[in-house]
Design a protein around this motif. Structure first.
Motif, PDB file in Angstrom:
ATOM      1  N   LEU B 143     -71.765 -56.145  21.664  1.00 30.35           N
ATOM      2  CA  LEU B 143     -71.918 -57.360  20.853  1.00 30.35           C
ATOM      3  C   LEU B 143     -73.349 -57.609  20.394  1.00 30.35           C
ATOM      4  O   LEU B 143     -73.865 -58.728  20.450  1.00 30.35           O
ATOM      5  CB  LEU B 143     -71.402 -58.570  21.650  1.00 30.35           C
ATOM      6  N   VAL B 144     -73.976 -56.549  19.938  1.00 29.73           N
ATOM      7  CA  VAL B 144     -75.378 -56.633  19.524  1.00 29.73           C
ATOM      8  C   VAL B 144     -75.497 -57.268  18.138  1.00 29.73           C
ATOM      9  O   VAL B 144     -74.821 -56.849  17.195  1.00 29.73           O
ATOM     10  CB  VAL B 144     -76.010 -55.223  19.541  1.00 29.73           C
ATOM     11  N   THR B 145     -76.336 -58.306  18.026  1.00 30.06           N
ATOM     12  CA  THR B 145     -76.559 -58.942  16.720  1.00 30.06           C
ATOM     13  C   THR B 145     -78.010 -58.886  16.257  1.00 30.06           C
ATOM     14  O   THR B 145     -78.340 -59.430  15.205  1.00 30.06           O
ATOM     15  CB  THR B 145     -76.108 -60.423  16.702  1.00 30.06           C
ATOM     16  N   CYS B 146     -78.904 -58.282  17.053  1.00 29.94           N
ATOM     17  CA  CYS B 146     -80.227 -57.970  16.521  1.00 29.94           C
ATOM     18  C   CYS B 146     -80.803 -56.785  17.281  1.00 29.94           C
ATOM     19  O   CYS B 146     -80.449 -56.556  18.437  1.00 29.94           O
ATOM     20  CB  CYS B 146     -81.163 -59.174  16.539  1.00 29.94           C
ATOM     21  N   LEU B 147     -81.624 -56.034  16.582  1.00 31.88           N
ATOM     22  CA  LEU B 147     -82.078 -54.769  17.136  1.00 31.88           C
ATOM     23  C   LEU B 147     -83.465 -54.441  16.624  1.00 31.88           C
ATOM     24  O   LEU B 147     -83.745 -54.585  15.431  1.00 31.88           O
ATOM     25  CB  LEU B 147     -81.073 -53.687  16.700  1.00 31.88           C
ATOM     26  N   GLU B 148     -84.325 -54.040  17.536  1.00 30.93           N
ATOM     27  CA  GLU B 148     -85.690 -53.705  17.158  1.00 30.93           C
ATOM     28  C   GLU B 148     -86.079 -52.426  17.902  1.00 30.93           C
ATOM     29  O   GLU B 148     -85.907 -52.344  19.119  1.00 30.93           O
ATOM     30  CB  GLU B 148     -86.589 -54.874  17.590  1.00 30.93           C
ATOM     31  N   VAL B 149     -86.573 -51.438  17.164  1.00 30.31           N
ATOM     32  CA  VAL B 149     -86.994 -50.199  17.806  1.00 30.31           C
ATOM     33  C   VAL B 149     -88.395 -50.407  18.367  1.00 30.31           C
ATOM     34  O   VAL B 149     -89.300 -50.797  17.636  1.00 30.31           O
ATOM     35  CB  VAL B 149     -86.997 -49.030  16.798  1.00 30.31           C
ATOM     36  N   ILE B 150     -88.582 -50.171  19.659  1.00 26.70           N
ATOM     37  CA  ILE B 150     -89.910 -50.335  20.261  1.00 26.70           C
ATOM     38  C   ILE B 150     -90.677 -49.019  20.156  1.00 26.70           C
ATOM     39  O   ILE B 150     -91.759 -48.958  19.609  1.00 26.70           O
ATOM     40  CB  ILE B 150     -89.809 -50.789  21.726  1.00 26.70           C
ATOM     41  N   ASP B 151     -90.123 -47.952  20.687  1.00 25.38           N
ATOM     42  CA  ASP B 151     -90.698 -46.622  20.494  1.00 25.38           C
ATOM     43  C   ASP B 151     -89.561 -45.609  20.621  1.00 25.38           C
ATOM     44  O   ASP B 151     -88.400 -45.990  20.575  1.00 25.38           O
ATOM     45  CB  ASP B 151     -91.837 -46.360  21.497  1.00 25.38           C
ATOM     46  N   ASP B 152     -89.890 -44.326  20.787  1.00 31.11           N
ATOM     47  CA  ASP B 152     -88.783 -43.367  20.820  1.00 31.11           C
ATOM     48  C   ASP B 152     -88.105 -43.294  22.186  1.00 31.11           C
ATOM     49  O   ASP B 152     -87.229 -42.474  22.413  1.00 31.11           O
ATOM     50  CB  ASP B 152     -89.233 -41.987  20.324  1.00 31.11           C
ATOM     51  N   LYS B 153     -88.509 -44.195  23.096  1.00 30.70           N
ATOM     52  CA  LYS B 153     -87.884 -44.219  24.421  1.00 30.70           C
ATOM     53  C   LYS B 153     -87.007 -45.449  24.630  1.00 30.70           C
ATOM     54  O   LYS B 153     -86.131 -45.451  25.466  1.00 30.70           O
ATOM     55  CB  LYS B 153     -88.976 -44.205  25.517  1.00 30.70           C
ATOM     56  N   LYS B 154     -87.332 -46.523  23.922  1.00 35.22           N
ATOM     57  CA  LYS B 154     -86.554 -47.741  24.156  1.00 35.22           C
ATOM     58  C   LYS B 154     -86.470 -48.660  22.937  1.00 35.22           C
ATOM     59  O   LYS B 154     -87.308 -48.593  22.039  1.00 35.22           O
ATOM     60  CB  LYS B 154     -87.097 -48.512  25.365  1.00 35.22           C
TER      61      LYS B 154
END
Ligand SMILES: Cc1cc2nc3c(=O)[nH]c(=O)nc-3n(C[C@H](O)[C@H](O)[C@H](O)COP(=O)(O)OP(=O)(O)OC[C@H]3O[C@@H](n4cnc5c(N)ncnc54)[C@H](O)[C@@H]3O)c2cc1C
Lengths: 332, 263
Positions: B143-154
């Motif tokens: 149920l994800v409604t927002c997503l932000e890439v932090i780095d290539d690990k998380k």
């Protein structure tokens, strides 16, 4: 005969969720004589209060107490459940946002069948559990059979089973913390940061007495005008279902439902809303409900007091006109 | 980032009334308009946006018959780089676990950092994503409604929970997420775009290609089986107002006034 039946209790701030008592009813539909064990994870006083509250509805309550469980993480709980559940057991979980996070993966880890979002259960015959589910947002139902010989994870739709609070003499609370954490606190690839509360909007629909609620049937943002006009004529506020918010036609603070607001108006007009359980889950206090929908089989008609089969784009402006007309006659 | 999105063909319920066929074995399919499952479309849009931000590629995969190729092409027209169809007669009547095992076999041929599914589809089960994650031993968030890439690990995601509150979590890659509607506004796919992908070759893999035994999938591998379709007894149900529009409106106004529904 079914194996041992368990129920996973969702709770918040020391209060068990309504589903805690609905699952008792669901378990009895599996087997009226089943011994039902509740599993509650959490910490401190809140946890003890919940355990005591439900001990009168379950024969046994297993508690898992650890500070790190103060906010439930489905990835952690899944591992703990795998550690303590006996082989072949049945576990019932609410089909809410926590259950949806926990249950599918749990069934894999237990190598058990997964029966999602049951709305009724018809008992067990020779290791075959028969249940009712809904498909196509509640437009049709299906009977399903589930092979429970290797255990099963069953999620139940919140509100579908009538809560049972019959008292058991002396439901026992058993501390399972040591067994659950014997090999340490589960490591996961996921870390809880915080809960961000939903934003407050310009209108607080939770306080409204009259709600004119609109769904995807409105078809286009420009058509919302007719909904505002009706709300004005009735002296009510405009609310909506989720797709209207997803399309960014109205603010999130106007969404009624499990992932929106819980409202308790006196009158609820459902315009072009099909009536999914997530939408209806946000309507409390048994308002006088009027549903207007062009599909005579829309599930909303089962919940409404009064129904009209009509195209809202034609019907709503006419209704508004008549209300305004009868008012101006009264006033002159 | 290498992203895989699992998609499904579903009748568009906002366009169709769902009816049951005469003997209750299936829904009436003749006049249905099919498209990509609503939730999956948001997942593909999100994948495309992530790729456009951080690079990589988006692959869409579906389990279905030949006609399921249509939704693969549709989502490629939207911007997915590759499409795969997993199709075999022995896949028919698979339960959620069966579908997850089929997709898992395909996933293991590649190297994906992020796997997305829709939060649920037309059957309302919402099971494939969570099962896949457990089968692959990867972290999962639904149920994800927002997503932000932090780095290539998380990455950091928000799960929409009861009351519309957001549960913010950090999750390690590779992981599996189920995407909830409203996370973005999926772009429109025009007829031109669809034409552009009409002749693209879509690889089709069956049980043998995926190294799956026929007993592990399909009807024989299913622990959950659908017996029939039915329309529940409406119970009390609403009092349906009938007559001419004028009569209905008059009656409705009367009822509303009696309930203080008109101030
Ligand atoms: C975890 C989760 C949480 C959710 N939370 C919520 C929530 O909080 N609130 C919520 O509402 N939903 C929620 N949903 C979504 C829910 O499952 C349904 O998808 C949604 O409620 C459907 O909204 P709807 O009835 O407006 O649209 P639809 O189901 O598409 O129904 C539209 C209706 O309008 C009718 N119609 C179409 N055109 C016309 C016309 N011209 N005149 C009259 N009638 C017409 C159709 O017959 C149909 O019945 C949630 C889903 C999930 C998975």
């Amino acid at each position: 005969m079914a194996g041992q039946v368990f129920a996973y209790i969702v709770h918040k701030e020391g209060v068990a969720d309504d589903t805690a008592f609905e699952m008792v009813a669901a378990a009895k539909r599996i087997d009226p004589d089943a011994a039902i064990t509740a599993i509650v994870a959490g910490t401190g006083i809140d946890l003890n209060v919940v355990c005591n509250e439900i001990a009168s509805s379950y024969q046994e309550v297993w508690k898992i107490d650890n500070e790190a469980l103060s906010y439930p993480d489905a990835e952690v709980i899944r591992t703990l459940l795998v550690r303590i559940l006996p082989e072949g057991g049945l576990i019932i979980i609410p089909h809410d946002t926590f259950g949806m996070d926990l249950a599918p993966g749990l069934s894999i880890k237990l190598d058990a069948a997964y029966l999602p979002d049951a709305v009724d259960i018809d008992g067990v015959d020779d290791n075959r559990l028969k249940a009712v589910r809904q498909e196509y947002s509640g437009q049709v139902s299906t009977h399903v059979v589930c092979d429970i010989s290797g255990g099963a994870v069953i999620t139940v739709q919140p509100g579908a089973f009538k809560a049972e609070k019959t008292k058991w003499p002396g439901g026992q609370v058993v501390d399972k913390t040591a067994q659950a954490l014997e090999v340490g606190f589960p490591a996961t690839g996921r870390r809880f940061i915080e809960v961000i509360e939903a934003e407050v909007g310009d209108v607080d629909i939770t306080k409204s007495e009259i709600l004119v609620s609109v769904g995807r049937g409105i078809e286009d943002e420009d058509n919302l005008e007719i909904v505002y006009d009706l709300a004005r004529a009735m002296g009510g506020d405009v609310a909506c279902s989720r797709p209207v918010v997803d399309a960014k036609w109205l603010e999130k603070s106007r969404q009624v439902g499990t992932s929106g607001k819980t409202v308790k108006p006196k009158v609820y007009m459902a315009l072009g809303i099909s009536g999914s359980f997530q939408h209806q889950g946000g309507i409390k206090g048994a308002p006088f409900m009027v549903a207007i929908n062009k599909n005579p089989k829309a599930p909303i008609f089962q919940a409404a007091d009064v129904g009209v089969v009509a195209d809202i784009l034609d019907f709503v402006p006419e209704l508004t006109n008549k209300i305004n007309g009868s008012r101006s006659r009264l006033e002159t | 980032m290498e992203i895989l999105v699992c998609i499904k063909t579903a009748p568009d319920t906002s366009e169709n009334e769902i009816n049951i066929n005469r003997d209750g074995t299936d829904i009436e399919r003749d006049d249905l308009v099919y498209s990509v499952n609503e939730w999956d479309n948001y997942a593909v849009e999100e994948a495309i946006r992530i790729r456009d931000r951080v690079g990589g590629s988006v692959t869409v995969v579906t389990v279905g018959d030949e006609e399921a190729e249509e939704v693969v092409r549709r989502e490629m027209a939207m911007g997915a780089d590759k499409g795969v169809l997993l199709s075999d007669e022995v896949f028919n009547s698979s339960d959620g676990r069966g579908i997850a095992s089929i997709i898992k076999a395909e996933i293991q041929k590649g190297k994906y950092d992020l796997i997305l599914t829709g939060a649920q589809a037309d059957d309302g089960a919402g099971q494939v994503g969570g099962m896949l994650a457990a089968m692959l031993n990867r972290p999962y968030a639904s149920l994800v409604t927002c997503l932000e890439v932090i780095d290539d690990k998380k990455i950091k995601v928000g799960r929409e929970i009861e009351g519309g509150n957001l549960e913010m979590i950090e999750i390690n890659l590779p992981c599996v997420l189920s995407i909830q509607t409203g996370i973005n506004e999926p772009r429109y796919v025009g007829i031109r775009g669809i034409r552009r992908t009409a002749s693209v070759e879509i690889p089709v893999y069956g049980a043998e290609d995926l190294g799956l035994s026929s007993e592990s999938v399909g009807e024989s591998g299913s622990k959950v089986k659908r017996l029939d379709y039915f329309v529940p007894d409406p119970g009390e149900g609403a009092e349906m107002l009938e007559g001419s529009a004028d009569e209905i409106i008059e009656k409705l106004i009367e009822l509303l006034k009696a309930r203080e529904g008109i101030k």
